[in-house]
Design a protein around this motif. Structure first.
Motif, PDB file in Angstrom:
ATOM      1  N   ASP A 102      -4.275  -1.026  -2.500  1.00 30.45           N
ATOM      2  CA  ASP A 102      -3.200  -2.474  -2.430  1.00 30.45           C
ATOM      3  C   ASP A 102      -2.192  -2.354  -3.172  1.00 30.45           C
ATOM      4  N   GLY A 150      -1.503   0.016   9.788  1.00 32.56           N
ATOM      5  CA  GLY A 150      -2.609  -1.000   8.314  1.00 32.56           C
ATOM      6  C   GLY A 150      -2.512  -1.956   8.885  1.00 32.56           C
ATOM      7  N   LYS A 151      -2.953  -2.821   7.792  1.00 37.50           N
ATOM      8  CA  LYS A 151      -3.359  -4.207   7.341  1.00 37.50           C
ATOM      9  C   LYS A 151      -2.178  -4.509   6.830  1.00 37.50           C
ATOM     10  N   GLN A 205       3.168   4.141   3.198  1.00 35.09           N
ATOM     11  CA  GLN A 205       2.197   3.418   3.992  1.00 35.09           C
ATOM     12  C   GLN A 205       3.180   1.928   4.293  1.00 35.09           C
ATOM     13  N   ASP A 206       3.074   1.368   3.659  1.00 34.08           N
ATOM     14  CA  ASP A 206       3.721   0.408   3.674  1.00 34.08           C
ATOM     15  C   ASP A 206       5.404   0.159   3.448  1.00 34.08           C
ATOM     16  N   ASP A 230       1.002  -1.160  -0.576  1.00 38.41           N
ATOM     17  CA  ASP A 230       0.073  -0.535   0.315  1.00 38.41           C
ATOM     18  C   ASP A 230       0.655   1.372   0.056  1.00 38.41           C
ATOM     19  N   ASP A 233      -2.742  -6.876   4.604  1.00 37.32           N
ATOM     20  CA  ASP A 233      -3.621  -7.917   3.190  1.00 37.32           C
ATOM     21  C   ASP A 233      -3.420  -8.241   2.097  1.00 37.32           C
ATOM     22  N   LEU A 244       2.960  -6.500   9.795  1.00 38.02           N
ATOM     23  CA  LEU A 244       3.406  -4.839  10.066  1.00 38.02           C
ATOM     24  C   LEU A 244       3.752  -5.099  10.420  1.00 38.02           C
TER      25      LEU A 244
HETATM   26 MG    MG Z   1      -2.658  -2.984   4.604  1.00 36.37          MG
END
Ligand code: MG
Ligand code: 13P
Ligand code: 13P
Ligand code: MG
Ligand code: MG
Length: 370
Positions: free
Chosen positions: A53, A235-236, A94-95, A11, A238, A226
């Protein structure tokens, strides 16, 4: 010669909020991967999206954990982050938790599912991509595909895999793994993988006697968590997965059938809620209701000398309408619980969200009961 399929996702910015991937990000990623294909680094690629994502599906001849391929994915996510920054997309980068690439993308934020295989005469392969959930969301469907005879008729009637499969299960808290054979050890394995926030299926292998080499996975799932990388909620996870199908493996329909349940998974809204996993078409993989419910898309391909023939948008089938309808009903029901468990995750799993900070502020107010 063997072919390696790498599905690497991150993401790098949502549009708006955590809802979807902006088309400009897909364009940026396609430009980077097209360059790599022209230079001979990649055999082929597809850029896809599930929710917020960005998904890079790549084929190449350089094996799993190849620094060049992981580096290419990292650079692609960095370039897409620049695009996201320009558009002021939500949570750009984000990721991408590390500042610089250091040889292997694992543990840097992105999720990775990779397999090196000998391409069969016909090689149907399915890329599953989820949003608003975590790696353990794959436990139930992968188990059903490769071990549940009520799901997979071939376990009963196809002599080429009547003897079952071997599962590689990871304990992602203790960083340990174990190989378990099904059907022999099914009950023991279910004792582990039912605890899906801790034990996750990482790979599935054919057993001796299969025409598929035991050294080559028939399914692989991304298991990166994460919070374990970041040390806080960012965040997740995913997750994504690659699953091979047919000729000694579950048929395409047996691979898709487990998603007709709408099973409950964790990761909805702020990574803190349980909800039904809704299989949906590429076009409708934009979770908006309470940032969900959690989504899964399936991209189907035939491999041809490493080239991706496809994708077919596999859940874009009216036969999945009923499960979608059911997911909507479950969504109403779960949402009615508001902040109450089991809609909200139990305390132990909230440890990695922002809730502990709220609890810290209350700590001084507590006095002993009689
Ligand atoms: Mg995520
Ligand atoms: P076909 O005869 O269409 O190849 O189907 C084989 C199969 O096993 C489908 O589940
Ligand atoms: P993502 O991991 O998809 O960014 O989800 C973040 C979130 O918590 C949305 O409510
Ligand atoms: Mg996001
Ligand atoms: Mg996401």
């Amino acid at each position: 010669t063997k072919i390696t399929i790498s599905l690497i996702k991150a993401d790098v910015g949502g549009y708006p909020g955590h809802c979807s991937v902006h088309p400009e990000l897909i364009k940026t990623a396609e430009e980077k991967l097209e360059e790599a294909k022209k230079s001979g680094c990649l055999v082929d690629y597809r850029v896809m999206a599930c929710g917020d994502d960005l998904e890079l599906l790549m084929s190449h001849r350089t094996g799993c954990d190849c620094g060049d391929i992981h580096g290419l994915a990292w650079e692609t996510f960095e370039a897409a982050t620049e695009t996201a920054k320009g558009l002021k997309l939500y949570g750009y980068g984000q990721d991408l938790l590390a500042d610089a690439f250091s040889g292997n993308i694992k543990g840097m934020g992105p999720g990775v599912a990779e397999m090196e295989i000998t391409e069969r005469t016909a090689e149907p392969i399915i890329a599953f991509m989820m949003d608003k959930t975590e790696p353990g969301a794959f436990n139930l469907p992968i188990f059903k595909m490769f071990a549940d005879p009520f799901n997979t008729a071939g376990l009963i009637i196809d002599p080429s895999f009547h003897h079952g499969f071997t599962f590689e299960v990871w304990d992602i808290l203790e960083h340990k793994k174990v190989l378990m054979n099904c059907p022999e050890e099914m009950y023991d394995m279910l004792a582990l993988i039912g605890a899906k926030s801790r034990y996750v299926i990482k790979r599935v292998f054919a057993k001796p006697g299969s025409k598929i080499p035991q050294s080559e996975p028939v399914a692989v799932i991304s298991t990166e968590k994460l919070y374990q990388t970041a040390g806080k909620y960012v965040g997740k996870d995913d997750p994504v997965a690659l699953v091979r199908s047919q000729s000694g493996l579950p048929a395409l329909g047996e691979v898709l059938e487990p998603f007709s349940i709408g099973h409950l998974v964790s990761g909805w809204m702020r990574g803190s809620h349980n909800g039904p996993l809704m299989p949906c078409s590429f076009d409708t993989a934009h979770p908006t209701r309470f940032d969900g419910p959690p989504r899964v898309i399936a991209a189907g391909f035939q491999l041809a000398e490493g080239k991706f023939v496809g994708p077919v948008d596999l859940f874009n089938d009216l036969a999945f309408d009923r499960v979608r309808q059911r997911c909507l009903e479950i969504t109403d029901y779960m949402r009615a619980h508001g902040p109450f468990e089991p809609h909200r995750l139990p305390m132990e799993e909230m440890e990695y969200t922002t809730l502990p900070h709220v609890m810290d502020c209350l700590r001084d107010r507590f006095v002993d009961t009689e």
